[in-house]
Every structure is written in C-alpha cells, then in structure tokens.
Design a protein around this motif. Structure first.
Motif, PDB file in Angstrom:
ATOM      1  N   GLN A  93    -103.003   9.218 -34.346  1.00 23.44           N
ATOM      2  CA  GLN A  93    -101.897   8.284 -34.130  1.00 23.44           C
ATOM      3  C   GLN A  93    -100.565   9.034 -34.096  1.00 23.44           C
ATOM      4  O   GLN A  93     -99.725   8.824 -33.207  1.00 23.44           O
ATOM      5  N   ALA A  94    -100.387   9.956 -35.057  1.00 28.65           N
ATOM      6  CA  ALA A  94     -99.122  10.691 -35.137  1.00 28.65           C
ATOM      7  C   ALA A  94     -98.948  11.627 -33.943  1.00 28.65           C
ATOM      8  O   ALA A  94     -97.839  11.774 -33.408  1.00 28.65           O
ATOM      9  N   PHE A  95    -100.032  12.267 -33.506  1.00 24.66           N
ATOM     10  CA  PHE A  95     -99.942  13.136 -32.321  1.00 24.66           C
ATOM     11  C   PHE A  95     -99.488  12.325 -31.107  1.00 24.66           C
ATOM     12  O   PHE A  95     -98.663  12.770 -30.312  1.00 24.66           O
ATOM     13  N   ALA A  96    -100.040  11.111 -30.973  1.00 20.08           N
ATOM     14  CA  ALA A  96     -99.669  10.278 -29.823  1.00 20.08           C
ATOM     15  C   ALA A  96     -98.212   9.844 -29.925  1.00 20.08           C
ATOM     16  O   ALA A  96     -97.457   9.921 -28.947  1.00 20.08           O
ATOM     17  N   GLU A  97     -97.790   9.431 -31.114  1.00 24.90           N
ATOM     18  CA  GLU A  97     -96.420   8.929 -31.270  1.00 24.90           C
ATOM     19  C   GLU A  97     -95.382  10.018 -31.046  1.00 24.90           C
ATOM     20  O   GLU A  97     -94.307   9.761 -30.500  1.00 24.90           O
ATOM     21  N   LEU A  98     -95.688  11.235 -31.486  1.00 26.27           N
ATOM     22  CA  LEU A  98     -94.686  12.310 -31.445  1.00 26.27           C
ATOM     23  C   LEU A  98     -94.805  13.206 -30.216  1.00 26.27           C
ATOM     24  O   LEU A  98     -94.098  14.188 -30.100  1.00 26.27           O
ATOM     25  N   ARG A 161     -95.153   4.284 -45.884  1.00 28.31           N
ATOM     26  CA  ARG A 161     -94.970   3.570 -44.616  1.00 28.31           C
ATOM     27  C   ARG A 161     -93.900   4.316 -43.847  1.00 28.31           C
ATOM     28  O   ARG A 161     -92.711   3.985 -43.914  1.00 28.31           O
ATOM     29  N   VAL A 162     -94.317   5.358 -43.147  1.00 32.96           N
ATOM     30  CA  VAL A 162     -93.363   6.275 -42.530  1.00 32.96           C
ATOM     31  C   VAL A 162     -93.314   6.044 -41.025  1.00 32.96           C
ATOM     32  O   VAL A 162     -94.348   5.930 -40.374  1.00 32.96           O
ATOM     33  N   GLU A 163     -92.105   5.937 -40.511  1.00 35.53           N
ATOM     34  CA  GLU A 163     -91.940   5.858 -39.061  1.00 35.53           C
ATOM     35  C   GLU A 163     -91.456   7.220 -38.561  1.00 35.53           C
ATOM     36  O   GLU A 163     -90.757   7.947 -39.269  1.00 35.53           O
ATOM     37  N   ALA A 164     -91.821   7.558 -37.325  1.00 33.69           N
ATOM     38  CA  ALA A 164     -91.310   8.792 -36.724  1.00 33.69           C
ATOM     39  C   ALA A 164     -89.808   8.656 -36.538  1.00 33.69           C
ATOM     40  O   ALA A 164     -89.329   7.616 -36.070  1.00 33.69           O
ATOM     41  N   THR A 165     -89.055   9.687 -36.921  1.00 30.26           N
ATOM     42  CA  THR A 165     -87.608   9.637 -36.733  1.00 30.26           C
ATOM     43  C   THR A 165     -87.273  10.045 -35.307  1.00 30.26           C
ATOM     44  O   THR A 165     -88.037  10.782 -34.664  1.00 30.26           O
ATOM     45  N   PRO A 166     -86.120   9.571 -34.776  1.00 34.61           N
ATOM     46  CA  PRO A 166     -85.744   9.975 -33.418  1.00 34.61           C
ATOM     47  C   PRO A 166     -85.636  11.486 -33.287  1.00 34.61           C
ATOM     48  O   PRO A 166     -86.001  12.057 -32.263  1.00 34.61           O
ATOM     49  N   TYR A 170     -87.727  14.561 -30.659  1.00 33.95           N
ATOM     50  CA  TYR A 170     -87.200  15.590 -29.779  1.00 33.95           C
ATOM     51  C   TYR A 170     -87.358  16.984 -30.373  1.00 33.95           C
ATOM     52  O   TYR A 170     -86.728  17.935 -29.926  1.00 33.95           O
ATOM     53  N   GLY A 171     -88.194  17.109 -31.381  1.00 31.91           N
ATOM     54  CA  GLY A 171     -88.496  18.438 -31.924  1.00 31.91           C
ATOM     55  C   GLY A 171     -87.362  19.023 -32.723  1.00 31.91           C
ATOM     56  O   GLY A 171     -87.295  20.236 -32.918  1.00 31.91           O
ATOM     57  N   GLY A 172     -86.434  18.183 -33.219  1.00 31.96           N
ATOM     58  CA  GLY A 172     -85.317  18.705 -33.998  1.00 31.96           C
ATOM     59  C   GLY A 172     -85.761  19.167 -35.376  1.00 31.96           C
ATOM     60  O   GLY A 172     -86.893  18.956 -35.788  1.00 31.96           O
ATOM     61  N   ALA A 173     -84.824  19.815 -36.081  1.00 32.44           N
ATOM     62  CA  ALA A 173     -85.162  20.412 -37.375  1.00 32.44           C
ATOM     63  C   ALA A 173     -85.441  19.325 -38.417  1.00 32.44           C
ATOM     64  O   ALA A 173     -84.872  18.268 -38.367  1.00 32.44           O
TER      65      ALA A 173
END
Lengths: 173, 329
Positions: A93-98, A161-166, A170-173
């Motif tokens: 799921q995380a690979f797909a989201e990010l 309950r973690v959401e991907a951050t913007p 974009y691969g930011g730090a």
C-alpha cells in the motif's frame, strides 16, 4: 520419469506444492516455470541485483542461487504471498501511495526484503533500512521513495494512523 | 537465460559421510554450502562439476561454540548473517563481525557461509564474465584457455584473492580444521592459500573445511578495512586486516598487517610488523608500516579501478586500519 527430473514437495506461500522439475533448475526457475508464480523476477541471475528475492523461513534469499532440493520443509514466501484476505500488505500500500515503484521490475524483491526487515525490527531507522535493502538494485526511483515507503508502512504496522506527507510524495528530506 | 549445467546431487547428513561421498565421486565433484560463489560460476561455466555434495543437512558444520583455549570455534557453514550477529563475536571479535557485514549484501550474507568466504574462487576481470564473453576474446588460462589476458607473457594466472574475511583471519592467526579421507588436520588460515590464481588453495581435493578457530581475545586487537566502489555488493579492490598484541603499558609486542584484493593469496607485510613492534603505534610507526605495505602491494590491472589508484590506496587504508587499533585501545 525423465532422467534428471526430481519430485519435490515445496511449501510456497503456506501451500504444500508437489512439483516435478529438473534437479539443476534454480528456485527462481521452478517458481516461474513449474509453479506459474511469475511475480518473482529474473534479473542478473548471478546474485548481483536482488530482483529475484524471496523469503525462506522469513529471511530474504536470492531464488536464482537456491537449489529447490535443499529447501524441502522450509517456508518459501514469494510476492504472491504478501497480500492477504485483508488486502494489500501495508508495504504494498505504501509503495503504491508514495510512487516507490516505477517500472516495477525490482519491486517484488524490495517488498520482500522490506517485509523481512519490518518483521525483525518494527521501527527501523533510515540507516537500518538502507542497509537491509542494500542487496536490491533499483534503476528508476533513486531509492528515496522506497525508503520513505518502508518508513510509512512500518509506522502503520506499529498501529499509527499515518498519512503520506506531501513532502514524502516528492522525495523531500 | 543462464541455467546451471546439470549435475548429480548428494545431500549427506554428516561431515564424515560428505567426505566419503566426495572421495567416491567423480574427480570434479565439489562441496557446496551457500552456493553464492559456486552457482554464479557454474552458470558462467567456470566450474562444471559432475556432482555436487551439498552440506545443508550437516548440522555439525553449523553453529558457534566456545573453544577449549578460551577462543571461539565457528562451524564452516555458519551463515555470515549469523557470524556478524552473534553476541560473543560482536563483543569479543568485533572486527570479524565488521568484515562479515562488509561482504556483498545482507541477502547474500543470509545465504553465504564463513567457510565459503574463506574458499572463495579468485577473481579477475577477464574471468568473471559469461561463457560467450570469454570465448569471444579467446579463453584465459584459468578456464578453458592458455593465456593470461592481464599479463599475456605470464606463465601463471594472476586472479585475485577477494574474500573479506581472509586478510583479517590471517592477521588474527586463526586456524581451520580440514577433514579428509585420512583424518582431520588443523592449519593456520594463512597456510590454506597458494600464490596462484588457478590452484589458489593448499587444501587437498577431498578435504572439507569443517571449522574456523579464533584465538582467545586476550591482549590483542584487530580490524578490517575495505576499499570498493559501492557501499554494497562489490568485492574488495583492497582489504586490509591488521592485528597487534600489546604489553600492559601499551607497547606493540607483535603485529601483523595483511593485504587482500591485491595478489592471488593474502599478503603478509613483514616490513609493517617490523615498523610497529616495540613502538606504541604512534604516527611515525603507522606511517612507516603503511609505507612498507605500499612497497609490498603490486596490484595488476584485473579488478575494478586503475592499478595506480589501487596502489595509492594502500598507504591511507593501512594507516586507517592501524589507527583503528590505536583508537580502540
């Protein structure tokens, strides 16, 4: 039976599978050709890329360098065994989201190596992730999105309950 | 696709049975443990054994035990992952844990064994290629041909000893047990190697490497430093094992500096030991030892990187290794 063929019972993704195959064919070849499990990918076939990674008793190994006759009685997990009735594994799921998968060829290997890491260390830091995935090559992502996806999945598997951050998108730090 | 060539397969249950099966098998039969060196080589037709004797069922070859002399005894088919993670090795032999951590990748460390690393085939840019590549330029003398492409007028093969554990275990004075049809013998790790790229092992044909013995961790320190292009996968283009035994007041009583990744066998730098013994590992003695290693090491153009850079890296890498010994005091 033709000379050179062996009958084996392999435990793959929790199922006992009887298989007849040439003795000298590797686990990678038997998974793909005899068992029809083509999620495991052919890469260099020499142990130099990690693309064919599967788990044996929970540990990542390279299926291109394993002889199936030595694996009877061991638990083999391929990418097909990662999803459950509940749906995708949190890593998938995380690979797909990010966007941690681009061309996707290395992805099964990364997912299984990442699963083995999180199963052993539920809260891996970045250095531990980098080392654990050091045996898997990716030519598309530049790795950062993969590391972030492992961190996100690990956090969710710990109950957050973690959401991907913007920024992560974009691969930011 | 590169398939393995066909082979007969044996899976004996004990070391003695393995040796008996090996002695009765065709002359080209080989033992296999992790297979991470042998199987790629078989796919490239470097080795084409008629029979393989797999050691995966031989429980007595796996595991780490206390030695009688206060040292440690490691079964030859213990995985590199297990060696590097073992609490006793991490506490008393951290250099060995580090050397195993630096071997290829964590996935290959799950498969590869300490004994397999010790017996690693020698490597060369003209040899570690697939069959068609090697055929296209005419085979080299290490397999199927008569010429050395690194040194075409050379009567010998110059393939390189490339195992990370070897310079360290030689420096530490570790020993190995070899079990053959006529019984078992114990030899220093250094005595396992011959300075020849083809016949690089002094092990007899049917002998099985069963255990590695580490000396008791008393009064000495050791370290391993590796030079390679990437942080994973790559074999060393230079590996430095360093060991020193100290008097209670910190004087070096004995020392060994060993280079790997340069020649066909691990190279013990006698001049480095001379520069260190009797001193206190001060900057001047470290520089003198590094200079001696630089003079000794003569890489040939058969691995990654240029030979001039590889030679230049000997001095700083040896100095850093000796600095490890000083700093960990």
């Amino acid at each position: 039976m033709q000379p050179g063929l062996v009958q084996l019972t392999l435990t793959v993704n929790g199922e006992r599978r009887a298989v007849t195959a040439p003795l000298h064919h590797t686990l990678l070849e038997v998974l793909r050709e005899e068992l029809g499990l083509t999620g495991t990918k052919h890469g260099c076939e020499l142990g130099e890329c990690g693309t064919c990674t599967v788990l044996v008793d929970g540990r990542p190994v390279l299926s291109c360098l394993e002889i199936p006759a030595a694996l009877e009685g061991r638990e083999i997990t391929t990418i097909e065994g990662m999803e459950s009735a509940a749906g995708l594994h949190p890593l998938q799921q995380a690979f797909a989201e990010l966007g941690a998968a681009q061309c996707g060829y290395c992805t099964p290997g990364f997912l299984l190596a990442g699963k083995a890491l999180i199963d052993e260390k539920p809260a891996p830091n970045r250095a531990e992730i980098v080392e654990a995935l050091g045996g898997n090559l990716c030519r598309c992502t530049g790795y950062l999105k993969i590391y972030e996806a492992v961190e996100l999945a690990a956090a969710r598997m710990r109950g957050g309950r973690v959401e991907a951050t913007p920024e992560a998108l974009y691969g930011g730090a | 696709m590169m398939r393995l060539p066909p082979f007969e397969y044996h899976a004996p249950a004990s070391a003695a049975e393995a040796v008996a099966v090996k002695a009765a098998a065709a002359p080209g039969a080989m033992y296999v443990a992790g297979g991470t060196d042998l199987y790629p080589n078989m796919k490239r037709r470097h080795q084409e054994p008629e029979a393989l004797i797999s050691l995966h069922r031989v429980a007595e070859l796996r595991g780490i035990e206390e030695g009688a002399d206060g040292g440690l005894s490691i079964g030859a088919t213990t995985s590199l992952t297990e060696v590097r993670g073992h609490p006793r090795i991490r506490a008393s032999y951290p250099a060995l844990a580090e050397a195993c951590r630096l071997i290829s990748t964590p996935i290959l460390q799950n498969m590869g064994t300490l004994g397999g690393n010790l017996l690693l085939d020698t490597r060369c840019n003209y040899y570690d290629q697939n069959y068609d590549w090697r055929k296209s330029i005419e085979f080299c003398m290490k397999k199927d041909g008569a010429i050395c492409w690194v040194a075409p007028s050379s009567p010998r093969c110059w393939a390189v000893q490339s195992a990370d554990s070897v310079p360290l275990l030689v420096a530490m004075g570790a020993e190995v047990d070899l079990l053959g049809p006529g019984g078992e013998r114990r030899v220093p790790v250094f005595a396992l190697y011959r300075d020849d790229g083809i016949v690089y092992l002094a092990k007899q044909r049917d002998e099985l490497l069963t255990r590695v013995h580490l000396p008791a961790p008393n009064g000495w320190r050791a370290t391993y430093r590796k030079v390679r292009r990437r942080g994973a996968f790559d074999f060393p283009v230079l590996g430095v094992g360093a060991w020193a035994r100290f008097s209670p007041d910190g004087i070096v009583e004995d020392a060994r500096v060993v280079l790997g990744g340069i020649g066909s066998a691990p190279e013990v730098v006698a001049g480095a030991a001379e520069a260190l013994i009797g001193g206190s590992l001060d900057d001047a003695s470290i520089q003198a030892a590094a200079q001696a290693a630089w003079k000794t090491g003569r890489p040939l153009d058969n691995t990654d990187f240029t030979i001039s850079w590889r030679k230049e890296m000997i001095r700083p890498t040896v100095a850093r290794a000796l600095g490890d010994l000083r700093d960990s005091r």
